[in-house]
Design an enzyme around this catalytic site. Structure first.
Site, short mmCIF file in Angstrom:
data_model
loop_
_atom_site.label_atom_id
_atom_site.label_comp_id
_atom_site.label_asym_id
_atom_site.label_seq_id
_atom_site.Cartn_x
_atom_site.Cartn_y
_atom_site.Cartn_z
N SER A 122 -91.61 49.14 8.44
CA SER A 122 -92.09 47.81 8.83
C SER A 122 -93.34 47.92 9.69
O SER A 122 -94.08 46.95 9.85
CB SER A 122 -90.99 47.05 9.59
OG SER A 122 -90.45 47.85 10.62
N LYS A 141 -84.20 57.71 7.11
CA LYS A 141 -83.58 56.59 6.37
C LYS A 141 -84.32 56.43 5.05
O LYS A 141 -85.55 56.60 5.02
CB LYS A 141 -83.67 55.29 7.18
CG LYS A 141 -83.21 54.05 6.40
CD LYS A 141 -83.09 52.82 7.27
CE LYS A 141 -84.37 52.05 7.42
NZ LYS A 141 -84.98 51.58 6.16
N GLU A 147 -84.28 53.95 1.23
CA GLU A 147 -83.77 52.76 0.55
C GLU A 147 -83.23 53.11 -0.83
O GLU A 147 -83.75 54.00 -1.50
CB GLU A 147 -84.90 51.73 0.40
CG GLU A 147 -85.42 51.21 1.72
CD GLU A 147 -86.52 50.16 1.56
OE1 GLU A 147 -86.77 49.68 0.43
OE2 GLU A 147 -87.13 49.82 2.59
N GLU A 165 -79.07 45.05 4.50
CA GLU A 165 -80.09 44.03 4.80
C GLU A 165 -79.99 42.86 3.81
O GLU A 165 -79.88 43.07 2.59
CB GLU A 165 -81.50 44.65 4.72
CG GLU A 165 -82.60 43.61 4.98
CD GLU A 165 -83.97 44.18 5.25
OE1 GLU A 165 -84.14 45.41 5.27
OE2 GLU A 165 -84.90 43.35 5.43
O1 KIV Z 1 -88.58 49.26 8.31
C1 KIV Z 1 -87.73 48.67 8.98
O2 KIV Z 1 -87.98 48.15 10.08
C2 KIV Z 1 -86.39 48.56 8.43
C3 KIV Z 1 -85.43 47.65 9.12
C4 KIV Z 1 -85.69 46.26 8.66
C5 KIV Z 1 -84.03 48.04 8.91
O3 KIV Z 1 -86.10 49.17 7.44
#
Ligand code: KIV
Length: 284
Positions: free
Chosen positions: A46, A114, A116, A183
């Site tokens: 983000s 993390k 997706e 999410e």
């Molecule tokens: O990139 C991010 O901030 C995220 C959150 C919305 C979980 O993946």
């Protein structure tokens, strides 16, 4: 206080204690989150939208993520720091995923990564876990697939879509993910997923039944108003506070009220007299 590990996060789920997670992209924010006792700091992709002004997260690169991770790590000695794998850093093959995940840990100082995607990402998650990298999954509204989803839309609204999310969560758990971000999922479905896996779920727009909650810090602080999702609770108006400070500075400078004597450096009188005498032509 001891450093937070993925085992502490798991123990919180077991004890029924909510897990707190917020995003950070820089050193001062990481320091403040740390002082607040936030459990997990996500260096999210983000960053592309809320810091770099991009239209989506897709153009975010590994180099950007490594740089932001490194800054956050310097401010966060205790929190679990998770580095987000940007678009196309893990989708092209497992070797690529290993190399890029390792960069976030080795160069960025992250504790975990993390990524997706659901069941189709399970082999990648397993391969990373096998080489010692802790992985958080992310299912539901996955911003890197924004074109495929036709926009930032709530997911899991049909029986088939809901079943797929439940299967995705279980597949990621079996692959060794230590936690899952849920999410943009209806609250009851997120609750069902949370009960059907033993690893902690962290919700964003997924209701109160998740094991923890995450928000994008810029949304929480009122620093990003280009796109305000329904689930983003704003806890402060930092944009308002910053605008007021910038306006006050501009007004002070224009009125010659800043800098005031207390902001200036002084010279001893005898040094000043000597300088002035040596440059009397200029009215020193
Ligand atoms: O990139 C991010 O901030 C995220 C959150 C919305 C979980 O993946």
């Amino acid at each position: 206080m001891d450093k937070i590990t993925i085992h502490d996060i798991q123990a919180k789920k077991t004890r029924g204690e909510p897990i707190t997670m917020l995003t950070a992209y820089d050193y001062p924010t990481a320091l403040l989150l740390e002082q607040s006792g936030i459990d997990v700091i996500l260096v999210g992709d983000s960053v592309g939208m809320v810091v770099h002004g991009l239209e989506s997260t897709l153009p975010v690169t590994m180099d950007m993520m490594v740089l932001h991770c490194r800054a956050v790590r310097r401010g966060a000695a205790r929190a679990l720091v998770i580095g987000d794998m940007p678009f196309m850093s893990y989708q092209l093959g497992i070797d690529d995923a290993k190399r890029n995940a390792a960069r976030l840990l080795v160069e960025g100082g992250a504790d975990a990564v993390k990524l997706e995607g659901g069941a189709h990402m399970a082999p990648t998650v397993r391969a990373l876990v096998e080489i010692g990298i802790a992985v958080q999954g992310h299912i539901g509204l996955t911003p890197q697939s924004v074109s495929q989803m036709g926009g930032f839309k709530v997911q899991g609204k049909s029986v088939a879509a809901a079943r797929k999310l439940i299967d995705d969560a279980r597949a990621l758990e079996r692959a060794g993910a230590f936690s899952l971000v849920l999410e943009g999922i209806p609250a009851r479905l997120a609750g069902l997923i949370t009960r059907s896996v033993s690893i902690p779920t962290i919700g964003i727009g997924a209701g109160a039944a998740c094991d923890g909650q995450v928000l994008v810090t810029h949304d929480l602080l009122g620093l990003f108003d280009r796109f305000t999702p329904k689930f983003a609770k704003q806890y402060a108006d930092l944009a308002g506070a910053m605008r007021a400070a910038f306006d006050a500075f501009r007004a002070d400078v224009q009125a010659r009220a800043f800098p005031a004597p207390e902001h200036e450096f002084t010279l001893p009188d005898d040094v000043w007299d000597a300088i002035a005498a040596s440059d009397s032509d200029n009215g020193g």
